[in-house]
Write a protein that holds these residues in place. Structure first.
Motif, short mmCIF file in Angstrom:
data_model
loop_
_atom_site.label_atom_id
_atom_site.label_comp_id
_atom_site.label_asym_id
_atom_site.label_seq_id
_atom_site.Cartn_x
_atom_site.Cartn_y
_atom_site.Cartn_z
N GLU A 1 0.60 2.25 -22.39
CA GLU A 1 0.74 0.80 -22.93
C GLU A 1 1.88 0.07 -22.32
OE1 GLU A 1 -0.65 1.97 -27.56
OE2 GLU A 1 1.32 1.66 -27.26
N THR A 2 3.23 0.80 -22.06
CA THR A 2 4.26 0.27 -21.33
C THR A 2 3.81 -0.45 -20.16
OG1 THR A 2 5.44 1.82 -22.64
CG2 THR A 2 6.80 0.54 -21.03
N GLU A 3 3.12 0.56 -19.32
CA GLU A 3 3.00 0.11 -18.01
C GLU A 3 1.97 -1.00 -17.94
OE1 GLU A 3 1.18 3.25 -15.42
OE2 GLU A 3 0.85 1.93 -13.90
N ILE A 4 1.03 -1.15 -18.93
CA ILE A 4 0.02 -2.17 -18.97
C ILE A 4 0.82 -3.45 -19.30
CG2 ILE A 4 -1.86 -3.18 -20.25
CD1 ILE A 4 -2.49 -0.01 -20.43
N GLN A 5 1.87 -3.29 -20.41
CA GLN A 5 2.58 -4.44 -20.48
C GLN A 5 3.52 -5.11 -19.22
OE1 GLN A 5 5.75 -3.44 -23.58
NE2 GLN A 5 6.77 -5.37 -23.08
N GLY A 6 4.04 -4.00 -18.39
CA GLY A 6 4.79 -4.22 -17.39
C GLY A 6 3.86 -5.24 -16.25
N ILE A 7 2.73 -4.86 -16.15
CA ILE A 7 1.76 -5.41 -15.27
C ILE A 7 1.44 -7.01 -15.59
CG2 ILE A 7 -0.46 -5.65 -13.93
CD1 ILE A 7 -0.76 -2.64 -14.66
N HIS A 8 1.52 -7.41 -16.76
CA HIS A 8 1.20 -8.57 -17.47
C HIS A 8 2.41 -9.44 -17.10
CE1 HIS A 8 -2.42 -8.51 -19.84
NE2 HIS A 8 -2.21 -7.43 -20.36
N GLU A 9 3.55 -8.69 -17.46
CA GLU A 9 4.89 -9.61 -17.32
C GLU A 9 5.54 -9.52 -15.85
OE1 GLU A 9 7.55 -7.66 -20.04
OE2 GLU A 9 6.32 -8.10 -21.83
N PHE A 10 4.64 -8.70 -15.13
CA PHE A 10 5.10 -8.89 -13.56
C PHE A 10 4.63 -10.27 -13.06
CE2 PHE A 10 3.52 -8.18 -9.21
CZ PHE A 10 5.07 -8.42 -8.45
N VAL A 11 3.24 -10.23 -13.46
CA VAL A 11 2.43 -11.56 -13.19
C VAL A 11 3.31 -12.81 -13.60
CG1 VAL A 11 0.40 -12.83 -13.35
CG2 VAL A 11 0.14 -10.37 -13.10
N TYR A 12 3.62 -12.81 -14.81
CA TYR A 12 4.39 -13.88 -15.17
C TYR A 12 5.52 -14.20 -14.41
CZ TYR A 12 2.00 -12.85 -19.55
OH TYR A 12 1.21 -12.77 -20.71
N LYS A 13 6.33 -13.10 -13.85
CA LYS A 13 7.50 -13.56 -13.36
C LYS A 13 7.17 -13.93 -11.71
CE LYS A 13 10.56 -11.78 -16.30
NZ LYS A 13 10.48 -12.51 -17.54
N LYS A 14 6.11 -13.43 -11.34
CA LYS A 14 5.53 -13.60 -10.04
C LYS A 14 5.33 -15.07 -9.98
CE LYS A 14 3.64 -12.20 -6.09
NZ LYS A 14 4.63 -11.94 -4.94
N TYR A 15 4.96 -15.70 -11.00
CA TYR A 15 4.79 -17.19 -10.90
C TYR A 15 6.10 -17.88 -11.58
CZ TYR A 15 -0.35 -17.09 -10.57
OH TYR A 15 -1.59 -16.91 -10.30
N GLY A 16 6.95 -17.19 -11.71
CA GLY A 16 8.29 -17.82 -12.17
C GLY A 16 8.40 -18.28 -13.56
N ALA A 17 7.65 -17.64 -14.21
CA ALA A 17 7.95 -17.83 -15.84
C ALA A 17 9.25 -17.04 -16.33
CB ALA A 17 6.51 -17.44 -16.65
N GLU A 18 9.94 -17.98 -17.14
CA GLU A 18 11.19 -17.38 -17.27
C GLU A 18 11.22 -16.45 -18.43
OE1 GLU A 18 9.75 -20.46 -17.67
OE2 GLU A 18 11.35 -21.68 -18.45
N TYR A 19 10.38 -16.36 -19.60
CA TYR A 19 10.36 -15.47 -20.49
C TYR A 19 8.86 -15.20 -20.83
CZ TYR A 19 14.98 -17.68 -21.56
OH TYR A 19 16.07 -18.00 -21.62
N GLU A 20 8.71 -14.11 -21.69
CA GLU A 20 7.59 -14.03 -22.69
C GLU A 20 7.75 -14.80 -23.94
OE1 GLU A 20 9.15 -10.44 -21.78
OE2 GLU A 20 8.34 -11.35 -19.95
N GLY A 21 6.69 -15.66 -24.34
CA GLY A 21 6.99 -16.51 -25.43
C GLY A 21 7.23 -15.68 -26.70
N TYR A 22 6.84 -14.48 -26.90
CA TYR A 22 6.98 -13.44 -27.96
C TYR A 22 6.88 -12.06 -27.50
CZ TYR A 22 1.93 -13.66 -27.51
OH TYR A 22 0.63 -13.61 -26.81
N PRO A 23 7.34 -11.28 -28.35
CA PRO A 23 7.26 -9.84 -27.93
C PRO A 23 5.90 -9.37 -27.50
CG PRO A 23 8.70 -9.95 -29.68
CD PRO A 23 7.86 -11.35 -29.51
#
Ligand code: GLY
Ligand code: MN
Ligand code: MN
Length: 541
Positions: free
Chosen positions: A311-333
């Motif tokens: 589950e951790t790795e899957i979370q990391g893939i989503h969040e990597f995509v966010y960062k790749k687009y320059g999104a500063e945070y996740e909106g919630y955990p």
């Protein structure tokens, strides 16, 4: 003239190139216009006071990443802690004749502090970049206090009093809030605690002949709030049956409740809800970007998902995509729950080491320039829904599709939820998971819609849907292990959540590019992912 213009453009381009920080935040004019709108809702001789979020400590000398209070950000665009906005209904004039109708107090420039914790905007920056004509240092808020008692009303948000006093610093939220309390009617307004106020109101409004019943109830209340047991009036009320004494106590509670003060803790929240629920074009642009980034995250995970992943790795893939687009945070955990873990609505441990052949419920949202998406997809880890997973999934999808259809201007806010509930109840009964459509159950225990914006659960008035609101539509079915139904359904959890723009016409699904149908998801999961080749060394051998 032409060459001067060219030089200017070149200078501007090189400056922004070298600064290399995002330039697409909400513009200063947006915040100014919002302040003006709030001011237009205030009555004469009133004032709004909004505090920035405080810094919160994580452990020892490490703080949590700072996040601005959304109301403060909406009204100012300021992204640092330890600041205050004071917004006056009417023009004020200072000792030197300067006229102003708002003041922002910000941390002063401090090279030592900035060396450790990053650049501050400072007073001049607040004027230049945020467009305030009157900006002062945070210390000035405490050193030259405004007399808030002189206004007809002072509009604030109720304090949670959950900030630290670091003692050796000045101009921190703790000092700012305390200064406000000292220089306003706040002390008078809060002389009586909220629970005591409720009890006094009960005593005041209960006819003398019913006093014995209330006295009995108070016995229970005091077990939760022992301090109330020591209050003279409450004690007296509980210990007497004498009508004249009860009458006297009722009069005294009434007097205490009627102490005059000018503090109002409801106006600000309700006006902010009215304003924030309708998104302006610049807000819609940022919010749409946050949503599309999150949808792309879901797509990339659909391609990359393998049963051996955690589950951790899957979370990391989503969040990597966010960062790749320059999104500063996740909106919630982020929520990534395989099988039974998906039944925990706000599951954030995300620590199952292998998702196996379960459904994986993924509820994540990128935060882009303050605006947060909220998108959920539920997909089979091995790429194919089995019979039971498919039956539940199709039912949730049907509920979501029907709920989305009514998301138009004029629909009542709770109507999509009611539609989804009805379809899900019927479907659960048809599948034999509940015995009849009227059986009470907790397989769909939450509402299906909420606003999104600067908060993932953005404030709103919850009346009719209006053009340019953005709401989620997120029905779900959660069947935890051990439920009162056939075992074959256990551990199945499905939520499908999309972000819908309300228009005068058809609803617009802003997260629609992430597949939602069984066929669409299975097809996407057949695609190759660049992460198939991303193999890291094994560190456990
Ligand atoms: N992610 C929280 C929610 O869906 O409301
Ligand atoms: Mn949601
Ligand atoms: Mn969600």
């Amino acid at each position: 003239m032409k060459s001067i213009k060219l030089l200017f453009i070149l200078f501007f381009l090189s400056a922004s190139f070298y600064a290399q920080t995002p330039t697409d935040y909400l513009p200063a004019e947006f915040h100014k216009e919002r302040r003006n709108m709030l001011r237009s809702k205030m009555s004469k001789n009133t004032v709004v006071v909004v505090f920035a979020n405080p810094i919160r400590n994580r452990a020892n000398d490490v703080d949590y990443v700072f996040h601005q209070d959304p109301n403060f950000y909406y009204l100012t665009g300021f992204r640092e802690p330890n600041a205050v906005l004071v917004l006056f209904s009417d023009n004020q004039t200072d000792d030197s004749g300067v006229v102003y109708n708002e003041i922002i107090y910000v941390p002063k420039k401090d090279s030592r502090a900035e060396l450790w914790n990053g650049k501050r905007l400072g007073v001049e920056g607040a004027k230049k970049e945020l467009g305030f004509t009157m900006a002062k240092t945070a210390e000035e808020f405490t050193e030259q206090p405004i007399d808030f008692t002189k206004f007809n009303k002072v509009y604030i948000k109720k304090f949670e009093d959950d900030y630290r006093n670091s003692l050796n610093k000045f101009g921190e939220t703790y000092d700012l809030v305390n200064s406000f309390k000292r220089n306003s009617d706040y002390k008078i307004a809060t002389l009586i605690s909220e629970p005591k106020k409720k009890v006094y109101e009960l005593i005041k409004s209960t006819p003398i002949e019913n006093a014995a019943n209330v006295a009995q109830v108070l016995g229970k209340v005091i077990t939760y709030y022992p301090d109330l047991g020591e209050d003279e009036l409450i004690q007296g009320y509980r210990n007497t049956t004498d009508a004249s004494k009860i009458k006297d106590i009722k009069e005294k509670t009434s007097l205490k409740l009627n102490v005059k003060h000018n503090i109002n803790t409801t106006f600000l929240s309700s006006k902010m809800a009215e304003m924030r629920e309708i998104k302006t074009p610049v807000e819609l642009k940022l919010l749409t970007k946050a949503i599309r980034i999150s949808a792309v995250g879901q797509i990339e995970v659909m391609k990359a998902m393998k049963p051996h992943m955690s589950e951790t790795e899957i979370q990391g893939i989503h969040e990597f995509v966010y960062k790749k687009y320059g999104a500063e945070y996740e909106g919630y955990p982020s929520i990534v729950g395989a099988g039974n873990n998906g039944c925990i609505l706000h599951y954030i441990e995300n620590n199952k080491t292998k998702v196996g052949h379960d459904l994986v419920l993924m509820d994540l949202g990128a935060e882009y320039r303050g605006y947060t998406a909220d998108v959920t997809r539920t997909i089979p880890a091995n790429g194919k829904f089995n019979t039971e997973q498919k039956a539940i999934y199709e039912l949730v999808l049907k509920a979501q599709n029907e709920a989305i259809k009514v998301c138009k201007e004029g629909t009542m806010f709770w109507s999509p939820t009611q539609i989804a509930q009805k379809i899900i109840n019927q479907g659960l009964a048809d599948l034999g998971i509940i015995s009849s459509v009227t059986e009470k159950h907790s397989y769909f225990p939450h509402g299906a819609t909420h606003h999104i914006g600067l908060d993932v659960h953005d404030p709103g008035t919850y009346g009719e849907l209006k053009e340019n609101m953005v709401i989620t539509v997120e029905p779900g079915i959660y069947i935890p292990d051990g439920s009162k139904c056939d075992k074959k359904w256990w551990g199945i959890a499905v939520r499908i959540e999309d972000d819908i723009l309300i228009t005068k016409g058809e609803p617009e699904n802003l997260s629609g590019e992430a597949p939602r149908t069984v066929e669409g998801i299975e097809k996407m999961m057949e695609k190759k992912s660049v992460l198939d080749e991303f193999i890291l060394p094994n560190l456990d051998e």
